[in-house]
Design an enzyme around this catalytic site. Structure first.
Site, PDB file in Angstrom:
ATOM      1  N   LYS A  73       0.823  -1.221   0.000  1.00  0.00           N
ATOM      2  CA  LYS A  73       0.000   0.000   0.000  1.00  0.00           C
ATOM      3  C   LYS A  73       0.856   1.269   0.000  1.00  0.00           C
ATOM      4  O   LYS A  73       0.500   2.262  -0.629  1.00  0.00           O
ATOM      5  CB  LYS A  73      -0.878   0.037   1.265  1.00  0.00           C
ATOM      6  CG  LYS A  73      -2.038  -0.925   1.259  1.00  0.00           C
ATOM      7  CD  LYS A  73      -2.838  -0.748   2.556  1.00  0.00           C
ATOM      8  CE  LYS A  73      -3.966  -1.747   2.650  1.00  0.00           C
ATOM      9  NZ  LYS A  73      -4.785  -1.569   3.854  1.00  0.00           N
ATOM     10  N   ASN A  94      -4.913   1.512  -1.249  1.00  0.00           N
ATOM     11  CA  ASN A  94      -5.403   0.122  -1.176  1.00  0.00           C
ATOM     12  C   ASN A  94      -6.197  -0.270  -2.415  1.00  0.00           C
ATOM     13  O   ASN A  94      -6.497  -1.438  -2.621  1.00  0.00           O
ATOM     14  CB  ASN A  94      -6.234  -0.118   0.099  1.00  0.00           C
ATOM     15  CG  ASN A  94      -7.661   0.354  -0.037  1.00  0.00           C
ATOM     16  OD1 ASN A  94      -7.945   1.286  -0.784  1.00  0.00           O
ATOM     17  ND2 ASN A  94      -8.569  -0.263   0.683  1.00  0.00           N
ATOM     18  N   ASP A 109     -10.049   2.286   2.887  1.00  0.00           N
ATOM     19  CA  ASP A 109     -10.130   1.744   4.259  1.00  0.00           C
ATOM     20  C   ASP A 109     -10.901   2.695   5.182  1.00  0.00           C
ATOM     21  O   ASP A 109     -11.737   2.278   5.983  1.00  0.00           O
ATOM     22  CB  ASP A 109      -8.724   1.510   4.831  1.00  0.00           C
ATOM     23  CG  ASP A 109      -8.056   0.287   4.222  1.00  0.00           C
ATOM     24  OD1 ASP A 109      -8.771  -0.647   3.813  1.00  0.00           O
ATOM     25  OD2 ASP A 109      -6.809   0.275   4.144  1.00  0.00           O
ATOM     26  N   TYR A 236     -11.725  -8.065  13.484  1.00  0.00           N
ATOM     27  CA  TYR A 236     -12.934  -8.865  13.234  1.00  0.00           C
ATOM     28  C   TYR A 236     -12.722 -10.345  13.558  1.00  0.00           C
ATOM     29  O   TYR A 236     -13.633 -11.154  13.425  1.00  0.00           O
ATOM     30  CB  TYR A 236     -13.461  -8.677  11.803  1.00  0.00           C
ATOM     31  CG  TYR A 236     -12.424  -8.818  10.713  1.00  0.00           C
ATOM     32  CD1 TYR A 236     -12.113 -10.054  10.177  1.00  0.00           C
ATOM     33  CD2 TYR A 236     -11.778  -7.695  10.213  1.00  0.00           C
ATOM     34  CE1 TYR A 236     -11.171 -10.178   9.181  1.00  0.00           C
ATOM     35  CE2 TYR A 236     -10.834  -7.799   9.212  1.00  0.00           C
ATOM     36  CZ  TYR A 236     -10.522  -9.040   8.702  1.00  0.00           C
ATOM     37  OH  TYR A 236      -9.576  -9.166   7.708  1.00  0.00           O
TER      38      TYR A 236
HETATM   39  P1  NAD Z   1       0.138  -1.378  12.263  1.00  0.00           P
HETATM   40  O1  NAD Z   1       1.231  -2.348  12.542  1.00  0.00           O
HETATM   41  O2  NAD Z   1       0.294  -0.378  11.193  1.00  0.00           O
HETATM   42  O3  NAD Z   1      -0.199  -0.564  13.626  1.00  0.00           O
HETATM   43  C1  NAD Z   1      -0.282  -1.232  14.856  1.00  0.00           C
HETATM   44  C2  NAD Z   1      -0.764  -0.256  15.933  1.00  0.00           C
HETATM   45  O4  NAD Z   1      -1.024  -0.995  17.131  1.00  0.00           O
HETATM   46  C3  NAD Z   1       0.243   0.819  16.316  1.00  0.00           C
HETATM   47  O5  NAD Z   1      -0.462   1.994  16.631  1.00  0.00           O
HETATM   48  C4  NAD Z   1       0.910   0.233  17.566  1.00  0.00           C
HETATM   49  O6  NAD Z   1       1.450   1.230  18.397  1.00  0.00           O
HETATM   50  C5  NAD Z   1      -0.283  -0.425  18.215  1.00  0.00           C
HETATM   51  N1  NAD Z   1       0.082  -1.522  19.120  1.00  0.00           N
HETATM   52  C6  NAD Z   1       0.679  -2.691  18.792  1.00  0.00           C
HETATM   53  N2  NAD Z   1       0.833  -3.458  19.883  1.00  0.00           N
HETATM   54  C7  NAD Z   1       0.316  -2.764  20.932  1.00  0.00           C
HETATM   55  C8  NAD Z   1       0.163  -3.035  22.325  1.00  0.00           C
HETATM   56  N3  NAD Z   1       0.583  -4.188  22.854  1.00  0.00           N
HETATM   57  N4  NAD Z   1      -0.437  -2.094  23.083  1.00  0.00           N
HETATM   58  C9  NAD Z   1      -0.865  -0.923  22.553  1.00  0.00           C
HETATM   59  N5  NAD Z   1      -0.756  -0.620  21.239  1.00  0.00           N
HETATM   60  C10 NAD Z   1      -0.176  -1.527  20.446  1.00  0.00           C
HETATM   61  O7  NAD Z   1      -1.143  -2.278  12.037  1.00  0.00           O
HETATM   62  P2  NAD Z   1      -2.481  -1.892  11.233  1.00  0.00           P
HETATM   63  O8  NAD Z   1      -2.308  -2.268   9.817  1.00  0.00           O
HETATM   64  O9  NAD Z   1      -2.873  -0.514  11.579  1.00  0.00           O
HETATM   65  O10 NAD Z   1      -3.500  -2.942  11.854  1.00  0.00           O
HETATM   66  C11 NAD Z   1      -4.019  -2.777  13.171  1.00  0.00           C
HETATM   67  C12 NAD Z   1      -5.222  -3.691  13.327  1.00  0.00           C
HETATM   68  O11 NAD Z   1      -6.222  -3.307  12.383  1.00  0.00           O
HETATM   69  C13 NAD Z   1      -4.933  -5.168  13.061  1.00  0.00           C
HETATM   70  O12 NAD Z   1      -5.619  -5.926  14.017  1.00  0.00           O
HETATM   71  C14 NAD Z   1      -5.545  -5.410  11.692  1.00  0.00           C
HETATM   72  O13 NAD Z   1      -5.984  -6.729  11.519  1.00  0.00           O
HETATM   73  C15 NAD Z   1      -6.718  -4.456  11.726  1.00  0.00           C
HETATM   74  N6  NAD Z   1      -7.195  -4.016  10.391  1.00  0.00           N
HETATM   75  C16 NAD Z   1      -8.512  -4.179  10.116  1.00  0.00           C
HETATM   76  C17 NAD Z   1      -9.018  -3.762   8.892  1.00  0.00           C
HETATM   77  C18 NAD Z   1     -10.475  -3.955   8.584  1.00  0.00           C
HETATM   78  O14 NAD Z   1     -10.860  -3.847   7.407  1.00  0.00           O
HETATM   79  N7  NAD Z   1     -11.310  -4.199   9.580  1.00  0.00           N
HETATM   80  C19 NAD Z   1      -8.171  -3.148   7.954  1.00  0.00           C
HETATM   81  C20 NAD Z   1      -6.821  -2.974   8.286  1.00  0.00           C
HETATM   82  C21 NAD Z   1      -6.339  -3.423   9.517  1.00  0.00           C
END
Ligand code: NAD
Length: 287
Positions: A73, A94, A109, A236
Site C-alpha cells: 500500500k 489500497n 479503508d 474482526y
Molecule cells: P500497524 O502495525 O500499522 O499498527 C499497529 C498499531 O497498534 C500501532 O499503533 C501500535 O502502536 C499499536 N500496538 C501494537 N501493539 C500494541 C500493544 N501491545 N499495546 C498498545 N498498542 C499496540 O497495524 P495496522 O495495519 O494498523 O493494523 C491494526 C489492526 O487493524 C490489526 O488488528 C488489523 O488486523 C486491523 N485491520 C482491520 C481492517 C479492517 O478492514 N477491519 C483493515 C486494516 C487493519
C-alpha cells in the site's frame, strides 16, 4: 457449474503477500456474478519486489484495477499517475483504478470504516472522537474522518516507533483538513478518561485483542465507558474482542471490524464498475 468466462472477461486483482487467506476474491466475485458483470477477481502473491511489474500489468493487460495490502500500500504511492485526496494524506493506496491507462491510487479503508458506523446508527460528523492506535488502519480512519467533517480527534498510542513517526503526519493531516488532531501517550489514563468523556466514539485501531494478543484490551479502566458512547474495533477475528465485550456489558453500542472490511471492498467495487456492491448478498459470506 456454468462457465461464464469469455474472451471479453476483464480482470481485477489483489497484489499482496501473504494472500491465500484473503476473503476479497469471494467478496468481489460474488458481487460480479450477482450483478452479471463480466469480470473476475484473482489473488496474486506479490511482494514489494514484484510490485512495480504487477502494477505495470494493470496497464498492459487493461485490467479493471487492483487492491493492495501492506506493505504494498505504501510503496504503490510512487507508481500512481494520480492520487485521491485520502490516499495522498494517508500516504497509502489500497485500491487502484485504471482509466484507459491512467492509474489512480485511492484508499477506501477509511471510507469503509465511516460507512460501517451507519450500521450502528452512529453519526460522528461535527463531533469529537478518540482513537487508540496510530498505525496504518488508524491513519486511514483519521484521514477519512477528518475529510468527512469530524471536528476533533484525540489519538492515543503507546510510546513506540509509531508514536514518534505519526506526530508530524497527524499535524500535516490536521493542517490539510478542518479537524483538530492531537496525539497523547496511551499510558496517560487521566487524559484519556477526560477525552473519552467528551467523545461520541472510542475506537480500538490496534491489534490488541486478536492473536497473539487475544483476550488483552488496549485500555484497562472500563469505567470510562458509558451507554451513549459508541465503541468500535477494527479487529474482526474474534468477532467480539474483550474490549468490545467490556463495552457492551456497560451498555455501549459496539461494532467490530467486519463492516470496515466489507465496505472498503464495496467502495473499491463501485470505483471499478460504477455500480453499488449488493451488500445483502455479499455480507453473509464473510459473517
Ligand atoms: P500497524 O502495525 O500499522 O499498527 C499497529 C498499531 O497498534 C500501532 O499503533 C501500535 O502502536 C499499536 N500496538 C501494537 N501493539 C500494541 C500493544 N501491545 N499495546 C498498545 N498498542 C499496540 O497495524 P495496522 O495495519 O494498523 O493494523 C491494526 C489492526 O487493524 C490489526 O488488528 C488489523 O488486523 C486491523 N485491520 C482491520 C481492517 C479492517 O478492514 N477491519 C483493515 C486494516 C487493519
Amino acid at each position: 457449474m456454468e462457465n461464464t468466462i469469455t474472451g471479453h472477461t476483464r480482470l481485477a486483482a489483489l497484489f499482496a503477500t501473504p494472500i491465500r487467506h484473503s476473503v476479497s476474491p469471494m467478496i468481489h466475485n460474488t458481487a460480479f456474478q450477482a450483478l452479471g458483470i463480466d469480470a473476475v477477481y484473482l489473488a496474486f502473491e506479490v511482494g514489494t519486489d514484484g510490485l512495480e511489474r504487477a502494477i505495470d500489468s494493470i496497464k498492459n493487460l487493461e485490467m479493471i484495477g487492483a487492491n493492495l495490502s501492506m506493505p504494498n500500500k505504501i510503496l504503490a504511492v510512487e507508481y500512481m499517475d494520480e492520487l485521491s485526496e485520502a490516499a495522498r494524506l494517508i500516504g497509502a493506496v489500497n485500491t487502484i483504478t485504471n482509466d484507459q491507462g491512467k492509474l489512480t491510487g485511492h484508499n477506501t479503508d477509511g471510507t469503509g470504516f465511516m460507512r460501517s458506523l451507519q450500521d450502528i446508527d452512529v453519526d460522528i460528523i461535527g463531533k469529537k472522537i478518540t482513537i487508540i492506535g496510530a498505525g496504518g488502519a488508524a491513519t486511514a480512519i483519521i484521514v477519512q474522518a477528518a475529510l468527512d467533517g469530524v471536528k476533533e480527534i484525540t489519538v492515543y498510542n503507546r510510546k513506540d516507533d509509531f508514536y514518534d513517526k505519526i506526530k508530524a503526519k497527524l499535524a500535516y493531516i490536521s493542517e490539510n483538513t478542518n479537524c483538530a488532531i492531537t496525539l497523547y501517550d496511551l499510558s496517560d489514563e487521566n487524559r484519556l478518561s477526560k477525552d473519552v468523556a467528551e467523545s461520541t466514539l472510542l475506537l480500538n485501531a490496534t491489534g490488541v485483542g486478536m492473536k497473539p494478543l487475544e483476550g488483552q484490551t488496549p485500555i484497562q479502566d472500563f469505567s470510562i465507558i458509558r451507554p451513549d458512547l459508541a465503541v468500535c474495533d477494527v479487529i474482526y477475528t474474534p468477532r467480539e474482542t474483550e474490549f468490545l465485550k467490556q463495552a457492551r456489558i456497560r451498555g455501549a453500542k459496539t461494532n467490530n471490524g467486519l463492516g470496515m472490511l466489507l465496505y472498503q471492498g464495496a467502495a473499491a467495487f463501485e470505483k471499478w464498475t460504477g455500480q453499488e456492491m449488493p451488500i445483502e448478498i455479499v455480507k453473509p459470506i464473510i459473517e
